[in-house]
Motif scaffolding. Structure first.
Motif, PDB file in Angstrom:
ATOM      1  N   TYR A   1     119.956  48.402  69.957  1.00  0.00           N
ATOM      2  CA  TYR A   1     119.745  49.664  68.986  1.00  0.00           C
ATOM      3  C   TYR A   1     118.942  50.652  69.554  1.00  0.00           C
ATOM      4  O   TYR A   1     118.594  50.431  70.679  1.00  0.00           O
ATOM      5  CB  TYR A   1     119.301  49.103  67.678  1.00  0.00           C
ATOM      6  CG  TYR A   1     119.492  47.809  67.050  1.00  0.00           C
ATOM      7  CD1 TYR A   1     120.538  47.878  65.847  1.00  0.00           C
ATOM      8  CD2 TYR A   1     119.410  46.596  67.405  1.00  0.00           C
ATOM      9  CE1 TYR A   1     120.969  46.812  65.245  1.00  0.00           C
ATOM     10  CE2 TYR A   1     119.706  45.457  66.739  1.00  0.00           C
ATOM     11  CZ  TYR A   1     120.459  45.673  65.591  1.00  0.00           C
ATOM     12  OH  TYR A   1     121.044  44.435  64.909  1.00  0.00           O
TER      13      TYR A   1
ATOM     14  N   LYS B   1     120.713  51.963  73.690  1.00  0.00           N
ATOM     15  CA  LYS B   1     122.208  52.122  73.995  1.00  0.00           C
ATOM     16  C   LYS B   1     122.111  52.976  75.345  1.00  0.00           C
ATOM     17  O   LYS B   1     123.411  52.945  75.941  1.00  0.00           O
ATOM     18  CB  LYS B   1     122.335  53.172  72.776  1.00  0.00           C
ATOM     19  CG  LYS B   1     121.873  54.292  72.763  1.00  0.00           C
ATOM     20  CD  LYS B   1     122.035  55.043  71.588  1.00  0.00           C
ATOM     21  CE  LYS B   1     121.311  56.568  71.492  1.00  0.00           C
ATOM     22  NZ  LYS B   1     121.906  57.146  70.076  1.00  0.00           N
TER      23      LYS B   1
ATOM     24  N   HIS C   1     125.188  42.132  76.290  1.00  0.00           N
ATOM     25  CA  HIS C   1     124.586  42.183  75.064  1.00  0.00           C
ATOM     26  C   HIS C   1     123.847  40.925  74.410  1.00  0.00           C
ATOM     27  O   HIS C   1     124.825  39.994  74.301  1.00  0.00           O
ATOM     28  CB  HIS C   1     125.000  43.079  74.106  1.00  0.00           C
ATOM     29  CG  HIS C   1     124.270  43.357  72.718  1.00  0.00           C
ATOM     30  ND1 HIS C   1     124.177  42.751  71.655  1.00  0.00           N
ATOM     31  CD2 HIS C   1     123.252  44.263  72.603  1.00  0.00           C
ATOM     32  CE1 HIS C   1     123.347  43.341  70.714  1.00  0.00           C
ATOM     33  NE2 HIS C   1     122.753  44.248  71.263  1.00  0.00           N
TER      34      HIS C   1
ATOM     35  N   PRO D   1     124.633  48.455  67.185  1.00  0.00           N
ATOM     36  CA  PRO D   1     124.598  48.915  68.425  1.00  0.00           C
ATOM     37  C   PRO D   1     126.174  48.880  68.825  1.00  0.00           C
ATOM     38  O   PRO D   1     127.114  48.111  68.224  1.00  0.00           O
ATOM     39  CB  PRO D   1     123.928  47.813  69.328  1.00  0.00           C
ATOM     40  CG  PRO D   1     124.020  46.484  68.634  1.00  0.00           C
ATOM     41  CD  PRO D   1     123.875  47.183  67.011  1.00  0.00           C
ATOM     42  N   ASP D   2     126.533  49.989  69.792  1.00  0.00           N
ATOM     43  CA  ASP D   2     127.836  50.099  70.139  1.00  0.00           C
ATOM     44  C   ASP D   2     128.176  48.969  71.089  1.00  0.00           C
ATOM     45  O   ASP D   2     127.403  49.136  72.295  1.00  0.00           O
ATOM     46  CB  ASP D   2     128.153  51.534  70.693  1.00  0.00           C
ATOM     47  CG  ASP D   2     129.590  51.697  71.344  1.00  0.00           C
ATOM     48  OD1 ASP D   2     130.356  50.837  71.190  1.00  0.00           O
ATOM     49  OD2 ASP D   2     129.614  52.655  72.091  1.00  0.00           O
TER      50      ASP D   2
ATOM     51  N   SER E   1     130.883  48.318  72.915  1.00  0.00           N
ATOM     52  CA  SER E   1     131.892  48.855  73.781  1.00  0.00           C
ATOM     53  C   SER E   1     131.475  48.769  75.332  1.00  0.00           C
ATOM     54  O   SER E   1     132.213  48.428  76.343  1.00  0.00           O
ATOM     55  CB  SER E   1     132.662  49.925  73.390  1.00  0.00           C
ATOM     56  OG  SER E   1     132.016  50.991  73.459  1.00  0.00           O
TER      57      SER E   1
ATOM     58  N   ASN F   1     128.970  40.109  73.914  1.00  0.00           N
ATOM     59  CA  ASN F   1     128.086  40.050  73.169  1.00  0.00           C
ATOM     60  C   ASN F   1     127.635  38.471  72.745  1.00  0.00           C
ATOM     61  O   ASN F   1     128.659  37.640  72.276  1.00  0.00           O
ATOM     62  CB  ASN F   1     128.284  40.406  71.606  1.00  0.00           C
ATOM     63  CG  ASN F   1     127.248  40.559  70.457  1.00  0.00           C
ATOM     64  OD1 ASN F   1     126.219  40.927  70.985  1.00  0.00           O
ATOM     65  ND2 ASN F   1     127.316  40.164  69.461  1.00  0.00           N
TER      66      ASN F   1
END
Length: 423
Positions: A19, A23, A38, A52-53, A55, A60
């Motif tokens: 977050y 990022k 991540h 959070p993104d 991509s 993850n």
């Protein structure tokens, strides 16, 4: 998703809870030819902040227990485990320690997160800091303030951020109001506030000092900023952050003090973001985060200084030898341009129906504006500003001349509320 085997020659970093400024780490790692994984420290993403993104990440991984997580991450042979925001600090410490990676160890993890333990650790090390008490009993807090420090005092949660739940109390009634507003509620990281910290109110100007420590503990200061704040009732609201030249007062004293804080809290590797007040008795820590500055914008810092925390942190992890050659011992940033960050305040109260793109474009077109970011979107409830979380607009500004910044800042003050159309 690439398999761990296909990445055997590609350095991989792990970001815990990407977050906030976390990022910016994937792009920083990729500029060095590395990849990022991540790690989610909670079963579900936090509901109180934007998720959070994912991509830019290889995958993850959801943290379950230390051994299982370390085993899963080991398949990628990571070079580091870094916190993306406050909630990632303690898991990153534990996992990096378990995997034998650069880090700060877990012995003082709590002191790097819990604001009471943080200050008590400094006190035990003989470092100048606030007087304080931790309690869930309002009457005990009132009695302590009147016996030990006098008013004003600061009441705040143990582990929140962005001035969430921070109150300046000028009498016993203020303390009762503040304690009632914090106790039993949840902070922005979804931790229940069962106690509060009450501290003597440090008098003086407040500053930001951002650093990165690389292999061998070499420390580079990435910027020193002066806060300008406005007192509104029991709240001290951010207005502007102003970049200081590294040879200006009181930068040297702030940095020397911070070096003692870093050692006391055993922040020996990674990024740190400190807030320090220059009191008549000398510098005193407000608090420090063992992570990136949450308000950093890498492109903005590259323009007004000679680098940014995210890129330097990635360099320390991916190319430690190159970092050590560039930043030997204790080094300082170079100021290239005048810079300030404006935190918009508002008295508006209502639901945002739309962003006025024409007004936002007028702000963005000002010569000094590097980036203007509305922090409220259609459907959000806009309330009068009481802290950083309720600041609806952030503007990053830079120029060769301070007068240019001042003139454009005044123009932004006239336009800021018109950015938001209320239902």
């Amino acid at each position: 998703m690439e398999s761990p085997q296909s990445l055997s020659r590609t350095p991989v970093g792990v970001v815990v809870d990407g977050y906030s400024a976390g990022k910016f780490l994937p792009a920083a790692f990729r500029r060095l030819g590395a990849e990022v994984l991540h790690l989610q420290s909670t079963p579900e993403f936090l509901s109180t902040v934007a998720p959070p993104d994912l991509s830019p990440y290889l995958a993850n991984v959801v943290h379950q227990d230390l051994e299982r997580t370390a085993k899963e991450l080991a398949e990628y042979a990571p070079v580091c485990v870094l916190p993306g925001q406050e909630t990632g600090v303690m898991p990153a410490d534990l996992i990096a320690e378990r995997m034998g990676l650069p880090g700060n160890g877990s012995a003082l993890s709590l002191a790097r997160r819990d604001k009471y333990e943080m200050i008590e650790t400094l006190r035990r090390a003989g470092i100048h800091c606030a007087h304080q008490l931790k309690s869930s009993d309002t009457q005990e807090i009132v009695a302590w303030a009147e016996r030990e420090t006098g008013y004003p005092v600061v009441v705040k949660p143990l582990s929140s951020a962005s001035t969430d739940g921070v109150f300046i109390c000028r009498d016993a009634d203020d303390i009762r109001t503040a304690a009632a507003a914090v106790l039993g509620t949840y902070d922005i990281f979804e931790r229940r506030n069962t106690e509060v910290v009450v501290q003597s109110c440090l008098q003086g100007t407040e500053y930001i000092v951002d650093v990165v420590r690389g292999p061998g503990g070499g420390r580079h200061v990435c910027g020193v900023w002066e806060y300008e704040k406005t007192d509104i009732g029991a709240k001290r609201i951010y207005d502007k952050d102003i970049l200081l030249a590294p040879d200006s007062e009181p930068v040297a004293a702030l940095v020397a003090y911070l070096d003692t804080v870093l050692e006391a809290l055993e922040i020996r590797f990674g990024a740190a973001h400190a807030e320090i007040i220059m009191t008549p008795q000398g510098p005193a820590l407000v608090e420090i985060g063992a992570r990136l500055n949450g308000l950093m914008d890498p492109g903005f810092h590259d323009v007004c200084m000679d680098g940014n925390q995210a890129d330097l942190l990635a360099l320390a992890c991916v190319r430690p030898d190159a970092y050590a050659r560039r930043f030997t011992g204790k080094t300082m940033y170079r100021k290239r341009r005048e810079a300030l960050v404006y935190h918009g305040q508002t008295s508006l109260d209502g639901v945002v129906a739309a962003i006025d793109e024409q007004v936002l474009a007028e702000i963005s077109a000002l010569d000094t504006v590097h980036l203007a970011v509305p922090r409220a979107t259609p459907g959000d409830r806009l309330r009068p500003t009481t802290d950083l979380l309720s600041s609806p607009l952030r503007v990053f500004m830079t120029a060769d001349d301070r007068a240019q910044l001042t003139a454009d800042h005044q123009r932004i003050l006239a336009l800021k509320d018109a950015v938001f159309r209320l239902a």
